[in-house]
Motif scaffolding. Structure first.
Motif, PDB file in Angstrom:
ATOM      1  N   THR A 118       0.868  -1.088   0.057  1.00  0.00           N
ATOM      2  CA  THR A 118      -0.037  -0.185  -0.049  1.00  0.00           C
ATOM      3  C   THR A 118       0.948   1.241  -0.036  1.00  0.00           C
ATOM      4  OG1 THR A 118      -1.691  -1.121   1.429  1.00  0.00           O
ATOM      5  CG2 THR A 118      -1.678   1.108   1.349  1.00  0.00           C
ATOM      6  N   LEU A 119       1.889   1.246   0.865  1.00  0.00           N
ATOM      7  CA  LEU A 119       2.780   2.575   1.014  1.00  0.00           C
ATOM      8  C   LEU A 119       3.571   2.656  -0.423  1.00  0.00           C
ATOM      9  CD1 LEU A 119       3.511   4.868   2.900  1.00  0.00           C
ATOM     10  CD2 LEU A 119       5.461   3.262   3.547  1.00  0.00           C
ATOM     11  N   ALA A 120       3.978   1.441  -0.827  1.00  0.00           N
ATOM     12  CA  ALA A 120       4.638   1.574  -2.205  1.00  0.00           C
ATOM     13  C   ALA A 120       3.803   2.277  -3.031  1.00  0.00           C
ATOM     14  CB  ALA A 120       5.264   0.196  -2.580  1.00  0.00           C
ATOM     15  N   GLY A 121       2.525   2.071  -3.149  1.00  0.00           N
ATOM     16  CA  GLY A 121       1.556   2.575  -4.084  1.00  0.00           C
ATOM     17  C   GLY A 121       1.329   4.012  -3.864  1.00  0.00           C
ATOM     18  N   LYS A 122       1.410   4.357  -2.580  1.00  0.00           N
ATOM     19  CA  LYS A 122       1.209   5.772  -2.134  1.00  0.00           C
ATOM     20  C   LYS A 122       2.487   6.646  -2.583  1.00  0.00           C
ATOM     21  CE  LYS A 122      -1.474   4.605   2.151  1.00  0.00           C
ATOM     22  NZ  LYS A 122      -1.443   4.787   3.590  1.00  0.00           N
ATOM     23  N   LEU A 123       3.477   6.080  -2.204  1.00  0.00           N
ATOM     24  CA  LEU A 123       4.769   6.931  -2.479  1.00  0.00           C
ATOM     25  C   LEU A 123       5.024   6.971  -3.884  1.00  0.00           C
ATOM     26  CD1 LEU A 123       7.036   5.232   0.418  1.00  0.00           C
ATOM     27  CD2 LEU A 123       5.945   7.453   0.399  1.00  0.00           C
ATOM     28  N   ALA A 124       4.789   5.795  -4.725  1.00  0.00           N
ATOM     29  CA  ALA A 124       4.839   6.057  -6.077  1.00  0.00           C
ATOM     30  C   ALA A 124       4.194   7.084  -6.738  1.00  0.00           C
ATOM     31  CB  ALA A 124       4.418   4.740  -6.893  1.00  0.00           C
ATOM     32  N   ALA A 125       2.828   7.117  -6.183  1.00  0.00           N
ATOM     33  CA  ALA A 125       1.826   8.150  -6.884  1.00  0.00           C
ATOM     34  C   ALA A 125       2.317   9.629  -6.562  1.00  0.00           C
ATOM     35  CB  ALA A 125       0.449   8.133  -6.200  1.00  0.00           C
ATOM     36  N   SER A 126       2.806   9.714  -5.204  1.00  0.00           N
ATOM     37  CA  SER A 126       3.169  11.177  -4.921  1.00  0.00           C
ATOM     38  C   SER A 126       4.561  11.622  -5.536  1.00  0.00           C
ATOM     39  CB  SER A 126       3.541  11.119  -3.610  1.00  0.00           C
ATOM     40  OG  SER A 126       4.383  12.109  -3.060  1.00  0.00           O
ATOM     41  N   LEU A 127       5.595  10.705  -5.959  1.00  0.00           N
ATOM     42  CA  LEU A 127       6.707  10.985  -6.779  1.00  0.00           C
ATOM     43  C   LEU A 127       6.270  11.024  -8.138  1.00  0.00           C
ATOM     44  CD1 LEU A 127       8.814   7.942  -5.187  1.00  0.00           C
ATOM     45  CD2 LEU A 127       9.403  10.398  -5.185  1.00  0.00           C
ATOM     46  N   ALA A 128       5.492  10.139  -8.591  1.00  0.00           N
ATOM     47  CA  ALA A 128       5.042  10.603 -10.021  1.00  0.00           C
ATOM     48  C   ALA A 128       4.536  12.171 -10.170  1.00  0.00           C
ATOM     49  CB  ALA A 128       4.232   9.644 -10.721  1.00  0.00           C
ATOM     50  N   ARG A 129       3.401  12.130  -9.223  1.00  0.00           N
ATOM     51  CA  ARG A 129       2.822  13.552  -9.378  1.00  0.00           C
ATOM     52  C   ARG A 129       3.855  14.707  -9.083  1.00  0.00           C
ATOM     53  NH1 ARG A 129      -1.267  13.421  -4.680  1.00  0.00           N
ATOM     54  NH2 ARG A 129      -1.803  11.192  -5.365  1.00  0.00           N
ATOM     55  N   ALA A 130       4.880  14.345  -8.403  1.00  0.00           N
ATOM     56  CA  ALA A 130       6.088  15.495  -8.264  1.00  0.00           C
ATOM     57  C   ALA A 130       6.749  15.706  -9.640  1.00  0.00           C
ATOM     58  CB  ALA A 130       6.778  15.166  -7.137  1.00  0.00           C
ATOM     59  N   GLY A 131       6.429  14.811 -10.235  1.00  0.00           N
ATOM     60  CA  GLY A 131       7.434  15.076 -11.881  1.00  0.00           C
ATOM     61  C   GLY A 131       8.582  14.050 -11.784  1.00  0.00           C
ATOM     62  N   ARG A 132       8.527  12.920 -11.006  1.00  0.00           N
ATOM     63  CA  ARG A 132       9.796  11.941 -10.908  1.00  0.00           C
ATOM     64  C   ARG A 132       9.139  10.703 -11.536  1.00  0.00           C
ATOM     65  NH1 ARG A 132      10.956  14.482  -5.279  1.00  0.00           N
ATOM     66  NH2 ARG A 132      12.997  15.883  -5.757  1.00  0.00           N
ATOM     67  N   PRO A 133       9.712  10.688 -12.584  1.00  0.00           N
ATOM     68  CA  PRO A 133       9.114   9.231 -13.406  1.00  0.00           C
ATOM     69  C   PRO A 133       9.608   7.970 -12.432  1.00  0.00           C
ATOM     70  CG  PRO A 133      10.132  10.638 -14.880  1.00  0.00           C
ATOM     71  CD  PRO A 133      10.260  11.224 -13.556  1.00  0.00           C
ATOM     72  N   THR A 134       8.686   7.285 -12.245  1.00  0.00           N
ATOM     73  CA  THR A 134       8.909   6.106 -10.947  1.00  0.00           C
ATOM     74  C   THR A 134       8.283   4.839 -11.678  1.00  0.00           C
ATOM     75  OG1 THR A 134       8.545   7.870  -9.258  1.00  0.00           O
ATOM     76  CG2 THR A 134       8.075   5.384  -8.953  1.00  0.00           C
ATOM     77  N   LEU A 135       9.166   3.882 -11.173  1.00  0.00           N
ATOM     78  CA  LEU A 135       9.097   2.493 -11.615  1.00  0.00           C
ATOM     79  C   LEU A 135       8.863   1.593 -10.668  1.00  0.00           C
ATOM     80  CD1 LEU A 135      10.085   0.344 -14.688  1.00  0.00           C
ATOM     81  CD2 LEU A 135      10.499  -0.649 -12.447  1.00  0.00           C
TER      82      LEU A 135
END
Ligand SMILES: Nc1nc2c(ncn2[C@@H]2O[C@H](COP(=O)(O)OP(=O)(O)OP(=O)(O)O)[C@@H](O)[C@H]2O)c(=O)[nH]1
Ligand SMILES: [Mg+2]
Length: 304
Positions: A118-135
């Motif tokens: 769950t946290l991996a998902g939340k953090l990925a969403a936030s990073l992506a939103r901040a303009g950091r392409p995340t995998l």
């Protein structure tokens, strides 16, 4: 609800144990008499603060009131708690990119069911939103539904995912995932791992192997190892963190499920015992139900 209020709401049940019955006591000033000390001690223990940390907090609050007589007990406790929690600080975010934009690799570890995926998902969403392409890398190949669960989160977060069939070697998936992130030029690779009991040596050895694979592909990786704890398990987190720390270099702690537990005081004991910073708190099951850890806000949420 703004962030502070969400945080406050999450800590409501812990605060009830600390503030509610203590309201009158917390307004006292000056020396802490034996009866006040005993009742305060009880309230702190009920919030799962742990005996030695409780003792230390009360002593520090008393000393603080001597130095600053305008503070009442509640305000003094809030300050000393904030100091304890803020002694070491960590943020879960990529360091400034080196020239050539390197890949930042983070490993998410912890015992079963604490909320890693769950946290991996939340953090990925936030990073992506901040303009950091995340995998996202689905390093949990143990549970059949694990990759699917992370896949759902990747969809919600709008990020890419690398996974393998269940039963595959997690180190191999991590190798593929980090390699893909390098090839695609993403900024962040977040690796979800299978829940494992900290006492199971073969599983801890597997985690060491995963970390070694990261280091082989990217210098200095994993750049952040996030140990996820479950606030509802209270001080059990201390033993978990000690054991995980023997196998992987834990950078910071995430404390999940702070919503709806009265054991939030355990965060004080955990930080006091482990000397590790908390970087993130989980406050629910939704994509935005988390926050970077803020020691002052946390202490205020406990005592005010
Ligand atoms: N209330 C609450 N529930 C949470 C929080 N974080 C996760 N959960 C729930 O806890 C349950 C377990 O979450 P997961 O993310 O699957 O936990 P995990 O650590 O990945 O579990 P394993 O991979 O099986 O070890 C799910 O039902 C989540 O929705 C939180 O901050 N608050
Ligand atoms: Mg999981």
């Amino acid at each position: 609800m703004d962030l502070w209020n969400r945080f406050r709401a999450g800590l409501a049940r812990t605060r009830e144990r600390l503030g509610g019955p203590m309201a009158v006591l917390l307004r006292r000033r000056g020396a802490v008499d034996p009866e006040t000390r005993e009742r305060l001690d009880e309230a702190l223990l009920a919030a799962d603060v742990g005996p030695s940390t409780a003792e230390r907090l009360i002593d520090a609050a008393e000393a603080r009131m001597r130095r600053e007589p305008e503070l009442d007990l509640g305000a003094a406790l809030e300050r000393v708690a904030a100091e304890l929690l803020g002694e070491r600080r960590a943020r879960f975010e990529p360091d400034d990119p080196a020239p050539g934009a390197s890949l930042w690799v983070a490993l998410i570890v912890g015992v079963n069911g604490v909320g890693k995926t769950t946290l991996a998902g939340k953090l990925a969403a936030s990073l992506a939103r901040a303009g950091r392409p995340t995998l996202l890398v689905a390093g949990d190949t143990f549970r059949a539904a694990a990759a699917e669960q992370l896949d759902v989160w990747a969809g919600r977060a709008g990020v890419e995912i690398v996974s393998a069939r269940s039963g595959a070697d997690p180190a191999a998936v991590v190798h593929d995932g980090v390699s893909a992130a390098l090839a695609r030029g993403t900024r962040v690779a977040l690796i979800d791992t299978a829940g494992r009991l900290h006492t199971k040596h073969n599983l801890m050895a597997e985690l060491e192997k995963v970390a070694r694979v990261c280091a082989r592909l990217v210098p200095g990786a994993p750049h952040h190892t996030l140990l996820v704890l479950d606030a509802t398990l209270g001080q059990n987190g201390i033993a978990q963190a000690r054991e995980f720390g023997r196998h992987v270099p834990v950078t910071s702690l995430a404390v999940n499920k702070l919503d709806g537990t009265a054991r939030g005081g355990a965060v004080l004991a955990i930080v006091d015992e482990l000397k590790l910073p908390v970087s993130v708190v989980g406050l629910g099951e939704g994509i935005d139900d988390w926050q970077p850890f803020d020691p002052e806000a946390f202490a205020r949420g406990l005592f005010d």
